[in-house]
Design a protein around this motif. Structure first.
Motif, short mmCIF file in Angstrom:
data_model
loop_
_atom_site.label_atom_id
_atom_site.label_comp_id
_atom_site.label_asym_id
_atom_site.label_seq_id
_atom_site.Cartn_x
_atom_site.Cartn_y
_atom_site.Cartn_z
N TYR A 1 0.94 -1.29 0.02
CA TYR A 1 0.11 -0.02 -0.28
C TYR A 1 0.82 1.23 -0.22
N ALA B 80 3.87 1.39 -1.12
CA ALA B 80 4.58 1.59 -2.30
C ALA B 80 3.75 2.36 -3.55
N VAL B 81 2.52 1.66 -3.64
CA VAL B 81 1.50 2.17 -4.55
C VAL B 81 1.50 3.55 -4.17
N SER B 82 1.43 4.11 -3.03
CA SER B 82 0.78 5.42 -2.85
C SER B 82 2.09 6.30 -3.16
N VAL B 83 3.27 5.79 -2.52
CA VAL B 83 4.48 6.63 -3.09
C VAL B 83 4.57 6.95 -4.69
N GLY C 132 2.15 9.14 -5.64
CA GLY C 132 2.56 10.69 -5.17
C GLY C 132 1.47 11.27 -4.41
N CYS C 133 0.69 10.31 -3.39
CA CYS C 133 -0.14 10.69 -2.68
C CYS C 133 0.48 10.98 -1.15
N GLY C 134 0.73 12.16 -0.89
CA GLY C 134 1.30 12.49 0.40
C GLY C 134 0.34 11.97 1.40
N TYR C 135 -0.76 12.28 1.62
CA TYR C 135 -1.62 12.10 2.54
C TYR C 135 -1.48 10.56 2.74
N CYS C 136 -1.87 9.38 1.87
CA CYS C 136 -1.76 8.32 1.92
C CYS C 136 -0.07 7.52 2.11
N VAL C 137 0.73 8.40 1.78
CA VAL C 137 2.03 7.93 2.16
C VAL C 137 2.27 7.90 3.74
N HIS C 138 1.74 8.99 4.38
CA HIS C 138 1.74 9.26 5.67
C HIS C 138 0.86 8.30 6.30
N SER C 139 -0.41 8.30 5.97
CA SER C 139 -1.21 7.29 6.81
C SER C 139 -0.71 5.81 6.77
N THR D 57 2.31 4.59 6.08
CA THR D 57 3.64 4.39 6.56
C THR D 57 3.34 4.34 8.04
N ALA D 58 2.46 4.97 8.58
CA ALA D 58 2.12 5.14 10.01
C ALA D 58 1.43 3.59 10.46
#
Lengths: 135, 135, 135, 135, 135, 135
Positions: free
Chosen positions: F72, F74-77, F80-87, F89-90
């Motif tokens: 999830y 990897a796909v978000s990165v 380029g979805c900053g919100y998704c990368v944050h949520s 990764t957490a």
């Protein structure tokens, strides 16, 4: 060439057959395109994907069917999905898209992609006026 | 934060002023958003970009104005351009997009992105039936 | 906001210090930008990433340094990496990019993105003449 | 396979013929590649697209012709447009790109894509030093 | 169709032969796939690319080999690289990926792409709780 | 800044409250992150999106929970979805991702993006050996 071998006799699985039958009924056509035939390798994935396509694209909603297909084509173009560009351009045409509308769609997609790059390259700060939270 | 410093008094350049005036006249508003203000660093680029936006988005054509804005938003979302998502969602709303249509747009964009990934992952061959050259 | 907390005193790790020193020496500047400071959470990743950046971007090669920076900016724009657009636009400027060249770069990136979408939307077959294997 | 059937005798339309003639004259070659032949389904779109390609790519400007082609190839690669990668790699070669420069281009594109992902994954805040508005 | 003609007898170059031999040894197979055969046009690029693939994918590390392949497939799907989707789906299968895991991978990739679009379309501000620098 | 104003008292709508309650129960936490709060502008979209996230990410399946989160992220990165990368990764960290695994994830994502560009730039034909239909 494919990454998942198509299932030899997919409709021998009753769950697959139920989905294919629903596709045929919904579209009023005997044609079941290859995406669904390849998805048949996993009946759950096939079933949930078709259910969502039917709910969003083949059910009356706030946007009319042709507008939804045009948006679908636009997204598929930007994502570079050749299969999806083909299948949804055909669907848009089946729902009445004229050649002039097709050209217009290309003009908007191409312009949007162009200004997307410019805004990203300039890293333009977002105008307060666009903030929906400002009300 | 930006990669190009906004020009201090952009309308002192008559070519920039002509574009800003046309933006105001075309939109019937005094507001000139920051994309244009940043593009003022190069009057040619400003001028040709605005000319194309006006020709495609503010001139009657085969697709209606709201449909064109919805496609513009969809492309901007997939390209991940935050600025463009903001400005064109605001534009779509100004052209009558309801909350229900907005939700519908998101549903179509999200579904298209989803099936784009599935078709690309499966590397599904394209059905002959979709080939426009067969006609 | 970040997904990896910056290391408090990164240069207390001799491997990190060696990389930071090499960055300073290579650039002739005391400034070590935040990408490297965040990468310090894993000395191996920091070290191998910097080694590649140095080998490709700070070593004489078939393309001149400014051309390489312009390509770097273009790729970063299309990938929507705001951080990279900022850092490499600054680098291009440091290597001599003029405002006119910057505007020209935007024109090419924007045009390429535009015709990319058109060619993908039309699913144009590739001319035999372009095949390098034909020789 | 294509989404728009190529027009049987496109140059019977004088507007299409004028564009094709200009393409041949500008390039000093009889070859008109398939993108233009498919775009002939809409003479307006064909004409405005070619006009922009000619203005940006075949007119002297701040960047030299080969640099512009290299940027065009880079953008086309990241956008995953196979047709464009083919046509613009051929164009770059015609403008003098050597095998060593081609390899160097790949190295820069690949490295940029790599660090784009790392910076996006880390969500690195942007250094104040990169802000052009500070200048 | 390719943009770089495959080298006729690549292993006559000892540097290329060394890489091909290492690929065969590392994989325990005589098969050298076409990516490497095309990269042989530049022995340096071939050599550095293989070295990185071997270090990351064929060396024990914090993530197990299958997880790394699944991530590789996911990235390749989103980037729309047909060649890479094929080669890494095959690699994942060789490392034990079952059909059920493949379907699960598609489900996650498709869902992530879907919510990526929704979050980008809404331009949701990032919760403070996600900031690693707060920790 | 957002394109949809957050609903003032979302849980006064029983359908929204039901979703928020299920989010809290499923995660064993009172925290409902902003994506869901913004999606509350359309109870249907909120409800169907959460149902899918729960079914795919919070239900035992062929892939373990951490592997799914890594995919999830990897796909978000790549999207380029900053919100998704944050949520995500957490979320990955909450499911046990170590710093070494995080660095390894970045290495694989970065390498995949790199070779994706190279294969696309070379337009490498796909080896017959990768075709799943060959069996």
């Amino acid at each position: 060439m494919t990454t998942v071998a198509p299932v030899p006799d997919p409709e021998s699985d009753p769950r697959v057959k139920a989905v294919f039958d629903d596709i045929r009924r919904t579209r009023g056509s005997d044609f079941v395109n290859l995406l669904w035939r390849h998805l048949a390798f996993d009946a759950d994935l096939l079933s949930s994907t078709w259910a969502e396509v039917k709910a969003v694209m083949a059910t009356p909603s706030a946007l009319d069917p042709l507008t939804k297909e045009l948006v679908y084509v636009a997204v598929s173009v930007v994502n570079g999905c050749g299969y999806c560009v083909h299948s949804h351009t055909a669907a848009a045409r089946a729902k009445g898209m004229t050649a002039a509308q097709h050209a217009d769609l290309l003009r908007v997609v191409a312009l949007a992609a162009k200004t997307n790059q410019i805004a990203t390259a300039l890293q333009v700060p977002i105008d307060r006026e666009f903030d929906a939270a400002q009300g």
